[in-house]
Write a protein that holds these residues in place. Structure first.
Motif, PDB file in Angstrom:
ATOM      1  N   PHE A 322      35.100  37.421  31.639  1.00  0.00           N
ATOM      2  CA  PHE A 322      34.628  38.804  31.602  1.00  0.00           C
ATOM      3  C   PHE A 322      33.121  38.971  31.810  1.00  0.00           C
ATOM      4  O   PHE A 322      32.686  39.997  32.321  1.00  0.00           O
ATOM      5  CB  PHE A 322      35.041  39.454  30.273  1.00  0.00           C
ATOM      6  N   ARG A 325      32.065  39.311  35.542  1.00  0.00           N
ATOM      7  CA  ARG A 325      32.538  40.580  36.080  1.00  0.00           C
ATOM      8  C   ARG A 325      31.698  41.748  35.574  1.00  0.00           C
ATOM      9  O   ARG A 325      31.501  42.743  36.291  1.00  0.00           O
ATOM     10  CB  ARG A 325      34.005  40.798  35.698  1.00  0.00           C
ATOM     11  N   ARG A 332      33.476  42.177  40.805  1.00  0.00           N
ATOM     12  CA  ARG A 332      34.508  43.182  40.516  1.00  0.00           C
ATOM     13  C   ARG A 332      35.122  43.732  41.798  1.00  0.00           C
ATOM     14  O   ARG A 332      36.301  44.076  41.840  1.00  0.00           O
ATOM     15  CB  ARG A 332      33.908  44.326  39.694  1.00  0.00           C
ATOM     16  N   GLU A 333      34.319  43.818  42.854  1.00  0.00           N
ATOM     17  CA  GLU A 333      34.825  44.347  44.114  1.00  0.00           C
ATOM     18  C   GLU A 333      35.681  43.325  44.861  1.00  0.00           C
ATOM     19  O   GLU A 333      36.686  43.678  45.481  1.00  0.00           O
ATOM     20  CB  GLU A 333      33.661  44.780  44.999  1.00  0.00           C
ATOM     21  N   GLU A 335      37.286  40.492  43.569  1.00  0.00           N
ATOM     22  CA  GLU A 335      38.418  39.924  42.857  1.00  0.00           C
ATOM     23  C   GLU A 335      39.264  41.020  42.227  1.00  0.00           C
ATOM     24  O   GLU A 335      38.736  42.029  41.765  1.00  0.00           O
ATOM     25  CB  GLU A 335      37.923  38.949  41.788  1.00  0.00           C
ATOM     26  N   PRO A 336      40.571  40.826  42.194  1.00  0.00           N
ATOM     27  CA  PRO A 336      41.437  41.832  41.571  1.00  0.00           C
ATOM     28  C   PRO A 336      41.165  41.944  40.085  1.00  0.00           C
ATOM     29  O   PRO A 336      40.652  41.015  39.450  1.00  0.00           O
ATOM     30  CB  PRO A 336      42.847  41.291  41.838  1.00  0.00           C
ATOM     31  N   GLY A 337      41.495  43.087  39.527  1.00  0.00           N
ATOM     32  CA  GLY A 337      41.254  43.313  38.110  1.00  0.00           C
ATOM     33  C   GLY A 337      42.062  42.374  37.231  1.00  0.00           C
ATOM     34  O   GLY A 337      43.143  41.903  37.597  1.00  0.00           O
ATOM     35  N   THR A 338      41.538  42.097  36.064  1.00  0.00           N
ATOM     36  CA  THR A 338      42.227  41.254  35.104  1.00  0.00           C
ATOM     37  C   THR A 338      42.070  41.869  33.724  1.00  0.00           C
ATOM     38  O   THR A 338      41.257  42.768  33.516  1.00  0.00           O
ATOM     39  CB  THR A 338      41.665  39.818  35.121  1.00  0.00           C
ATOM     40  N   ASP A 339      42.855  41.421  32.771  1.00  0.00           N
ATOM     41  CA  ASP A 339      42.730  41.938  31.417  1.00  0.00           C
ATOM     42  C   ASP A 339      42.788  40.781  30.430  1.00  0.00           C
ATOM     43  O   ASP A 339      42.916  39.611  30.816  1.00  0.00           O
ATOM     44  CB  ASP A 339      43.795  42.993  31.111  1.00  0.00           C
TER      45      ASP A 339
END
Length: 536
Positions: A322, A325, A332-333, A335-339
């Motif tokens: 995190f 990012r 962030r642009e 790579e795909p979002g993660t949680d």
């Protein structure tokens, strides 16, 4: 030389791995458990891990098969998280676990504790990726875990060499350590880059599939040995070569690909089964060598080191996931979002494997000057218990954790749709090319044969779309499933007739083998389609 123990190991581990396919327990975990039990049965030979065998002879083919099955493009797209795990995490775990162990065990020098840290730093993602495929983790998470396992052994082995040099009294400065890492990384990648193009060129020039597959079997050992000769990372050399060959495999003759896939699948099955069984079989040897450390004291150290290993991985994974990012908009642009759920799964998927034990068993018994290596027996025990603990505790609970977190799995419907669209585009190009060829008088064919070619293309184009269509209410099959099942039944009928004709002396065995090979190729094509779709 008595080969009976080796035959027993291969046959026994293969049988257990085969049985694991009928249970919900992943094969690596069942193999380790059975090995633990069998190690104390009377009459079982002593199976001691020999680093001189495991590292140069077992590790290269396992890395080669894993890299061949990996995607160079996916790994490149996920280079940042893979590098943070395979390089950054391994070094962090070496230092953190080593320091904690030094504080925990009275009298254990920091240099020896860092040796232990390097030994148990690299996760072995064979079990993790096997579980990921079974429960259908998103492909990006599977790529990250697999990419980590391809490279982290190189980092750990280099860290081990540096820590060992300091522990035995050779003296290792920070400058020396940095140089070791640069030489290993740059040298290993360099050797791989030098070898990959000529090896691929040679594979495409050989016309005999047997020679091509013989070369394929030699490639991982050649790359590993060449890199080690110049004191570079053999692991990285193997991975670089295999990624390139896998990316270019479409340029190799089809017969080679068919044979190569079968050969490497069998080799990987045998080696993976044997090495996980070997992990469990070390119990008697490791416990028997504790020496001055009592069972209760050693068990306490083992539990503490196991908890430290688990905690240190989470301490690294969450910030590494995190913080970059948050600091860099470009990440962030791109790579795909993660949680947080993905970070939890990656953090918990830190099972250790045979490489850790092989490195541990390579620790010398003495240091320079003739003294005993400090805490060697305890280090072996702690490496063993950490490997077992992570495989059992994390491996058994990882599927339940993934389900409890509600992590969205792979979208098989979307994947099938993408496959159908790609096949439709390829089929249109093939149909256009076929008509161009048939228009040339040199390619004149009787209408039935020309129509047969058209029907083959139509069948290939429609097959994937049919999987998206309705399901037979009686059998639960799609139209394409039914087609393949009937095709296998028909092929089986033909095969039976050929055998009867041979038995009646109407045809000889050589003709039988020729006829059966044609049928086998047709059936193999249907089987590959089925397994690629997740069938039995």
């Amino acid at each position: 030389m008595d080969v009976t123990p080796l035959l027993m190991l291969v046959a026994g581990s293969a049988a257990v791995a085969g049985a694991a396919r009928r249970t919900p327990v992943p094969a690596p975990l069942l193999l380790v458990t059975v090995g633990l039990v069998v190690s104390y049965l009377p009459g079982v030979p002593d199976y001691t891990l020999v680093p001189e065998v495991v590292l140069p002879l077992v590790l290269p083919p396992l890395l080669h098969t894993a890299a061949l099955d990996s995607s160079y493009l996916d790994l490149r797209a996920n280079m940042r998280p893979v590098a943070l795990l395979s390089f950054g995490y391994v070094l962090f775990a070496t230092l953190a676990v080593g320091w904690i162990t030094h504080l925990l065990v009275p009298g254990l020098p920091l240099t020896a504790a860092l040796v232990l840290g390097a030994v148990i730093a690299p996760p072995d993602a064979v079990a993790a990726t096997a579980i990921a495929r079974r429960v259908g983790l998103p492909s990006r998470l599977t790529t990250v875990l697999r990419g980590e396992s391809l490279v982290n052994d190189a980092t750990a082995i280099t860290a081990y060499r540096v820590a060992l040099a300091a522990a035995v009294g050779e003296g290792a400065t920070w400058t020396h350590a940095a140089w070791e890492f640069v030489l290993a990384a740059v040298g290993g990648v360099g050797v791989g880059l030098v070898l990959m193009v000529p090896l691929h060129w040679l594979r495409t020039r050989l016309r005999d599939p047997l020679l091509q597959n013989t070369l394929s079997l030699l490639i991982p050992f050649t790359a590993y040995a060449a890199a080690e000769q110049v004191e570079a990372s053999g692991v990285l050399a193997v991975v670089v070569v295999a990624l390139y060959l896998g990316h270019r495999s479409w340029q190799v003759d089809f017969a080679t690909r068919l044979q190569e896939a079968a050969v490497w699948k069998m080799a990987a099955f045998i080696l993976e089964s044997a090495v996980f069984a070997l992990i469990g079989l070390q119990l008697r040897f490791v416990v028997g060598g504790l020496g001055e450390y009592g069972a209760g004291e050693a068990a306490w150290y083992a539990a503490a080191v196991f908890l430290a290993v688990v905690a240190v991985r989470f301490v690294w994974v969450f910030p590494a996931t995190f913080v970059p990012r948050a600091l860099f908009p470009g990440i962030r642009e791109r790579e795909p979002g993660t949680d947080w759920r993905a970070a939890v799964i990656v953090g918990w998927a830190g099972m250790r494997g045979v490489v850790s034990l092989a490195i541990a068993f390579s620790i010398p018994e003495t240091v320079h000057g003739g003294g005993a290596f400090p805490g060697r027996t305890l280090i072996l025990f702690l490496a063993f218990t950490t490997v077992i603990g992570t495989l059992v505790a994390q491996g058994l609970t990882l599927p339940a954790l993934i389900r409890a977190l509600g992590m969205p799995g792979r979208d098989f419907q979307a994947e099938t749709l993408a496959e159908a669209q790609a096949q439709a585009q390829a089929s249109r190009a093939a149909e256009q090319r076929l008509e161009e060829l048939l228009a040339d008088e040199r390619n004149a064919l009787p209408p039935p044969l020309a129509n047969r070619l058209r029907l083959v293309l139509e069948r290939r184009r429609n097959a994937v779309w049919e999987r998206l269509g309705t399901v037979n209410e009686v059998t639960g099959e799609s139209a394409d499933d039914t087609y393949r099942r009937l095709a296998r039944e028909v092929i089986g009928s033909e095969r039976a007739v050929f055998v009867k004709l041979r038995d009646a002396r109407r045809i000889d065995d050589e003709m039988l083998r020729t006829l059966l090979r044609r049928l086998d190729l047709e059936e193999a094509a249907a089987y590959r389609e089925e397994t690629a779709e997740g069938g039995p």
